[in-house]
Design a protein around this motif. Sequence first.
Motif, PDB file in Angstrom:
ATOM      1  N   ALA A 144       0.829  -1.205   0.000  1.00 46.80           N
ATOM      2  CA  ALA A 144       0.000   0.000   0.000  1.00 46.80           C
ATOM      3  C   ALA A 144       0.865   1.257   0.000  1.00 46.80           C
ATOM      4  CB  ALA A 144      -0.942  -0.006   1.199  1.00 46.80           C
ATOM      5  N   VAL A 145       1.859   1.291   0.872  1.00 48.34           N
ATOM      6  CA  VAL A 145       2.736   2.459   0.952  1.00 48.34           C
ATOM      7  C   VAL A 145       3.507   2.638  -0.357  1.00 48.34           C
ATOM      8  CG1 VAL A 145       4.764   3.422   2.114  1.00 48.34           C
ATOM      9  CG2 VAL A 145       2.945   2.362   3.458  1.00 48.34           C
ATOM     10  N   ALA A 146       3.982   1.531  -0.930  1.00 48.24           N
ATOM     11  CA  ALA A 146       4.708   1.623  -2.201  1.00 48.24           C
ATOM     12  C   ALA A 146       3.804   2.137  -3.317  1.00 48.24           C
ATOM     13  CB  ALA A 146       5.282   0.260  -2.576  1.00 48.24           C
ATOM     14  N   ALA A 147       2.558   1.671  -3.332  1.00 48.53           N
ATOM     15  CA  ALA A 147       1.632   2.089  -4.390  1.00 48.53           C
ATOM     16  C   ALA A 147       1.294   3.571  -4.304  1.00 48.53           C
ATOM     17  CB  ALA A 147       0.353   1.254  -4.314  1.00 48.53           C
ATOM     18  N   LEU A 148       1.297   4.121  -3.090  1.00 51.13           N
ATOM     19  CA  LEU A 148       0.881   5.516  -2.916  1.00 51.13           C
ATOM     20  C   LEU A 148       2.046   6.505  -2.850  1.00 51.13           C
ATOM     21  CD1 LEU A 148      -1.967   5.048  -0.281  1.00 51.13           C
ATOM     22  CD2 LEU A 148      -2.227   5.508  -2.718  1.00 51.13           C
ATOM     23  N   TYR A 149       3.197   6.071  -2.332  1.00 49.27           N
ATOM     24  CA  TYR A 149       4.250   7.038  -2.037  1.00 49.27           C
ATOM     25  C   TYR A 149       5.596   6.739  -2.709  1.00 49.27           C
ATOM     26  CZ  TYR A 149       0.986   8.271   1.693  1.00 49.27           C
ATOM     27  OH  TYR A 149      -0.131   8.633   2.397  1.00 49.27           O
ATOM     28  N   ALA A 150       5.824   5.536  -3.182  1.00 43.93           N
ATOM     29  CA  ALA A 150       7.131   5.191  -3.743  1.00 43.93           C
ATOM     30  C   ALA A 150       7.312   5.819  -5.119  1.00 43.93           C
ATOM     31  CB  ALA A 150       7.280   3.673  -3.841  1.00 43.93           C
ATOM     32  N   PRO A 151       8.558   6.068  -5.540  1.00 41.27           N
ATOM     33  CA  PRO A 151       8.798   6.542  -6.907  1.00 41.27           C
ATOM     34  C   PRO A 151       8.395   5.483  -7.920  1.00 41.27           C
ATOM     35  CG  PRO A 151      10.858   5.998  -5.807  1.00 41.27           C
ATOM     36  CD  PRO A 151       9.802   5.954  -4.756  1.00 41.27           C
ATOM     37  N   TRP A 152       8.188   5.895  -9.153  1.00 40.94           N
ATOM     38  CA  TRP A 152       7.633   4.985 -10.158  1.00 40.94           C
ATOM     39  C   TRP A 152       8.533   3.782 -10.427  1.00 40.94           C
ATOM     40  CZ3 TRP A 152      10.012   3.659 -14.681  1.00 40.94           C
ATOM     41  CH2 TRP A 152      11.083   4.443 -15.093  1.00 40.94           C
ATOM     42  N   VAL A 153       9.842   3.923 -10.245  1.00 38.36           N
ATOM     43  CA  VAL A 153      10.753   2.803 -10.507  1.00 38.36           C
ATOM     44  C   VAL A 153      10.521   1.665  -9.512  1.00 38.36           C
ATOM     45  CG1 VAL A 153      12.545   4.162 -11.615  1.00 38.36           C
ATOM     46  CG2 VAL A 153      12.557   3.930  -9.137  1.00 38.36           C
TER      47      VAL A 153
END
Length: 218
Positions: A41-50
């Motif tokens: 969830a955190v990656a989907a909302l806040y992580a850079p696109w890479v």
Amino acid sequence: MGLDFSVVPSYFGVLLQGMGWTVAITIGAGLLSFFGGIVFAVAALYAPWVIRLPMRSFAFLFMGTPLLLQLFLIYFGLIQVGIDLPAFVAGVIGLGLHFAVYNSELIQASILAVDKGQYEGARTLGLSRGQTVRRIIIPQAVRAVIPPMGNNMIALLKDSALVSVIGVMELTLAAQQAISRTYRPFEFYLAAAFCYYIINLALEAGLRRLERRIAASR
């Protein structure tokens, strides 16, 4: 040939062992699905696109393919690239990642539902973006999402029977072994269903208690 439940007590130890493995798989996969869901969830909302793009593709893979196939890929497929996982570990990973994807969808919706003023207020107080998400947003989102995630835990418990196909001696496989020796399928499948029901009641009671504690802490 009539029903004969007198054969069941002789294999109670086998069924009890299967119940123990079922509970262990459910707990292990449940923890993985919970913390994995937060990471997704955190990656989907806040992580850079890479980072976000590969993880989103990974999530779609687990949402778009059958759980049984995923278990086969993890247990039988990874060994071809030099990763030989025990059946129990493969089952926990397969179930955990499968339900982590669905938990992630719930957690994302819960994060987005948190009042934006909370984020802005935390940044005004000097918290970084990461600190705000970790200390302010995620705790609130997780508390709100526990009840619907409980439904996924119950589904996980029932789907744990699928790990029998990779040789984990859980409840369903334990019942099948008893059947192979006694030729009494109805009696032992009914006994296994009763055992699942008992585990499910305990799980629901635990979830209700957790929900009450969360509600009282708000």
